[in-house]
Design an enzyme around this catalytic site. Structure first.
Site, PDB file in Angstrom:
ATOM      1  CG  HIS A 107     -11.462  29.966  38.019  1.00 33.01           C
ATOM      2  ND1 HIS A 107     -10.104  30.179  37.932  1.00 33.01           N
ATOM      3  CD2 HIS A 107     -11.665  28.770  37.393  1.00 33.01           C
ATOM      4  CE1 HIS A 107      -9.535  29.186  37.297  1.00 33.01           C
ATOM      5  NE2 HIS A 107     -10.463  28.312  36.953  1.00 33.01           N
ATOM      6  CD  GLU A 151      -8.481  33.347  38.580  1.00 32.48           C
ATOM      7  OE1 GLU A 151      -9.286  32.589  39.160  1.00 32.48           O
ATOM      8  OE2 GLU A 151      -7.369  32.955  38.163  1.00 32.48           O
ATOM      9  CG  ASP A 159      -9.588  30.279  41.692  1.00 29.30           C
ATOM     10  OD1 ASP A 159     -10.368  29.601  40.979  1.00 29.30           O
ATOM     11  OD2 ASP A 159      -8.973  31.264  41.246  1.00 29.30           O
ATOM     12  CG  ASP A 166     -11.469  30.512  29.691  1.00 29.22           C
ATOM     13  OD1 ASP A 166     -11.368  29.565  28.890  1.00 29.22           O
ATOM     14  OD2 ASP A 166     -11.628  30.346  30.909  1.00 29.22           O
TER      15      ASP A 166
HETATM   16  P1  PGA Z   1      -9.660  21.609  35.138  1.00 24.37           P
HETATM   17  O1  PGA Z   1      -9.881  23.187  35.099  1.00 24.37           O
HETATM   18  O2  PGA Z   1     -10.819  21.007  34.427  1.00 24.37           O
HETATM   19  O3  PGA Z   1      -8.370  21.389  34.418  1.00 24.37           O
HETATM   20  O4  PGA Z   1      -9.611  21.220  36.588  1.00 24.37           O
HETATM   21  C1  PGA Z   1     -11.104  23.711  35.460  1.00 24.37           C
HETATM   22  C2  PGA Z   1     -11.086  25.212  35.439  1.00 24.37           C
HETATM   23  O5  PGA Z   1     -10.067  25.821  35.790  1.00 24.37           O
HETATM   24  O6  PGA Z   1     -12.120  25.802  35.096  1.00 24.37           O
END
Ligand code: PGA
Length: 263
Positions: A138, A143, A136, A67
């Site tokens: 994802h 999302e 959350d 992404d």
């Molecule tokens: P993080 O993000 O590794 O910074 O916790 C993970 C994500 O949002 O996929």
């Protein structure tokens, strides 16, 4: 799903780097899906170490990132393109022509998303996709409520994600509201999945996605639909799981399990 519970972040990173390196050694032209965020930094550091000390060769590896924020140019310090260069690409011998990261400042995001899917197809599909998980639930920027059949597209970010990611920006208003993201359906087509998670703040969502029902409200639950998904956790991220004893037994008896189930 194979669940591997490591002692801490460092061990989680070494185990996941070991899994990636093993695939690269088996297939030099591996198509590798990559993730950003705090979680994979240790894994990327371990891969850089393996490249420098053991000659792990990325020269034929092709990579596709999950992404990118809409509106950020590849050189923007908060872009995922920049993150990947700083944390991995500039330290290894990957060919820049083999590196694909969604272009956040494209004039035509919809057209770009179709093109990105096409490049994945042309590469023969992703062999191993690395994933993190948001608080959350994802995967990539899929999302809550994202279709489990979704393809690469533009997605609006949840307030919780914007707040979580604001730590990388000067102020919360600077966090982009939209991103280009591979879809859940795109991710599920990868031949193997490797999700890594660490820290207490991920413990609830980790338990939900591994031991709860499949739901588009927690897109990581889609891993339950995949035939070859490995999850590497540290003890904190694994702390709310109910079947830890079983996962550890399977891991400790891996040779026996491999003989019986062929994995
Ligand atoms: P993080 O993000 O590794 O910074 O916790 C993970 C994500 O949002 O996929």
């Amino acid at each position: 799903m194979e669940i591997i519970i490591a002692k801490n972040y460092d061990e989680m990173s070494k185990i996941s780097a070991g899994i990636i390196a093993c695939e690269i050694r088996k297939r030099h032209d591996l198509v590798l899906g990559l993730a950003t965020g705090d979680t994979p930094i240790g894994t990327y550091n371990a891969l850089v170490d393996m490249h420098k000390k053991d000659g792990l060769d990325f020269s034929k590896v092709k990579s596709f990132n999950l992404d990118e924020y809409i509106g950020l140019a590849p050189l923007h310090p908060n872009s995922y393109n920049f993150f990947m260069r700083e944390n991995l690409f500039k330290h290894i011998n990957i060919n820049s022509e083999n590196v694909y990261v969604p272009q956040g400042n494209t004039d035509d995001p919809e057209e770009f998303c179709l093109w990105y899917e096409e490049q994945i197809r042309k590469a023969g599909g992703i062999d191993l996709q690395v994933l993190g998980i948001g608080s959350d639930g994802h995967i990539a920027f899929n999302e809550p409520g994202s279709s489990l059949a979704s393809r690469t597209r533009v997605k609006a970010l949840l307030k919780q994600t914007i707040e979580d990611n604001s730590r990388f920006f000067d102020k919360i208003d600077a966090v982009p509201r939209f991103a280009i993201t591979m879809g859940v359906g795109t991710i599920l087509e990868a031949k193997k999945l490797l999700l890594i998670a660490s820290g207490k703040k991920k413990a609830d969502v980790v338990a939900e996605f591994i031991e709860g029902p499949v739901t588009s409200q927690i897109t990581a639950t889609a891993l339950q639909l995949h035939s070859y998904a490995t999850v590497v956790l540290d003890l904190d991220a694994a702390s709310k799981l109910k079947r830890t004893e079983y996962y550890n037994w399977v891991r400790d008896n891996k040779q026996l399990v491999q003989k019986k189930v062929g994995r």
